[in-house]
Design an enzyme around this catalytic site. Structure first.
Site, mmCIF file in Angstrom:
data_model
loop_
_atom_site.group_PDB
_atom_site.id
_atom_site.type_symbol
_atom_site.label_atom_id
_atom_site.label_comp_id
_atom_site.label_asym_id
_atom_site.label_seq_id
_atom_site.Cartn_x
_atom_site.Cartn_y
_atom_site.Cartn_z
ATOM 1 N N ARG A 50 9.659 2.374 4.341
ATOM 2 C CA ARG A 50 9.388 3.377 5.374
ATOM 3 C C ARG A 50 8.286 4.305 4.876
ATOM 4 N NH1 ARG A 50 15.608 5.215 6.881
ATOM 5 N NH2 ARG A 50 16.288 3.231 7.785
ATOM 6 N N ASP A 52 5.485 7.329 5.045
ATOM 7 C CA ASP A 52 5.471 8.669 5.634
ATOM 8 C C ASP A 52 4.299 8.845 6.596
ATOM 9 O OD1 ASP A 52 7.706 9.465 4.215
ATOM 10 O OD2 ASP A 52 6.546 10.272 2.549
ATOM 11 N N TYR A 111 1.938 -0.547 -4.057
ATOM 12 C CA TYR A 111 1.201 0.521 -3.391
ATOM 13 C C TYR A 111 -0.180 0.667 -4.018
ATOM 14 C CZ TYR A 111 5.180 2.212 -0.676
ATOM 15 O OH TYR A 111 6.210 2.323 0.237
ATOM 16 N N ARG A 202 3.069 9.554 -4.458
ATOM 17 C CA ARG A 202 2.218 10.732 -4.237
ATOM 18 C C ARG A 202 2.443 11.794 -5.311
ATOM 19 N NH1 ARG A 202 3.453 12.503 1.652
ATOM 20 N NH2 ARG A 202 2.118 14.244 1.029
#
Length: 257
Positions: A50, A52, A111, A202
């Protein structure tokens, strides 16, 4: 009900994230609405991760259950037609076993993060990178990143609203490289793990940027990790440079597409 795996590419800017929300646009909601145009009923899809608000997808994977047998290429084409003009694309589709699950069958998520280092405002890359006005020392950043690789309690790099049962995760890789592009120097982060905590990537990037800028020594990253305290984390970077790049499975469902 035949089940289909979907490889999804999307630009995250217009969306409040992947997950369906009542009053805000989402990637999941856009795909489910397109599915309803093909088979009129309520649809619920599941995804590998999921993302953001503002985060992009290069290789997000989801699955859907259909009432009738669809040729995978025709299903992808029909979904792409009904997804217009949303910046969402089904780049591959494959029929899978009924017990195959986009989330629970996954072995690894990958990622990718981009930092553009230039002072002049970006035009063509706006919304696709985190732009900063100074250069970064990638070697120092890698020294800091090496403290994070392995099995650790990542409480420091976990959002306060993270819903994961445990902060203990295994980070398989965090590789940093500099790339000269046509629009300026970029620093790229390649991150791999079976699963991630909320805002973990992040938090890594924002902290390591402080190392690359010379504000933190690389060893401070290890100290922050050992503190198991969110207050020890560096700044959390903005979402627009982050991409869910790929999801790995025991067998790639799209290998024959």
């Amino acid at each position: 009900m035949p089940r289909y795996a979907l490889k999804v590419e999307y630009h995250g800017a217009p969306f409040a994230g992947w997950q369906r929300q009542k009053d805000h646009p989402s990637v999941q909601g856009a795909i489910e609405s397109a599915l309803a145009k093909l088979e009129p009923r309520a649809h619920t899809i599941a995804a590998a991760g999921r993302t953001d608000a503002g985060v992009h997808g290069l290789g997000q994977v989801a699955h859907c259950d259909m009432d009738k047998d669809w040729d995978p290429d025709r299903l992808a084409g029909a979904l792409n037609f009904h997804l217009k003009p949303a910046p969402v694309s089904i780049v591959a589709c494959a029929q899978v076993a009924e017990d195959w699950h986009a989330r629970f069958s996954a072995l690894e998520r990958q990622y990718f993060f981009r930092i553009l280092c230039r002072r002049a405002p970006s035009t063509h890359q706006a919304g696709l990178v985190w732009q900063i006005g100074h250069q970064l020392d990638a070697a120092s950043m890698q020294d800091g990143a090496n403290h994070l690789i392995g099995n650790h309690d990542f409480t420091t790099f976990r959002s306060s609203i993270c819903q994961a049962e445990s902060p203990v995760k295994t980070l398989d890789a965090l590789r940093i490289e500099t790339v000269d592009t046509r629009w300026g120097p970029e620093v790229h982060f390649h991150v791999r793990a079976r699963s991630f905590l909320h805002n973990q990537v992040r938090s890594f990037v924002g902290t390591l940027e402080r190392v690359g800028a010379g504000a933190w020594a690389p060893a401070r990253v290890g100290e922050a990790l050992s503190a198991c305290d969110r207050a020890a984390c560096g700044p959390v970077c903005p979402p627009q440079g982050l991409y869910l790049a790929a999801v790995r499975y025991p067998h790639d469902p799209f290998s024959d597409t």
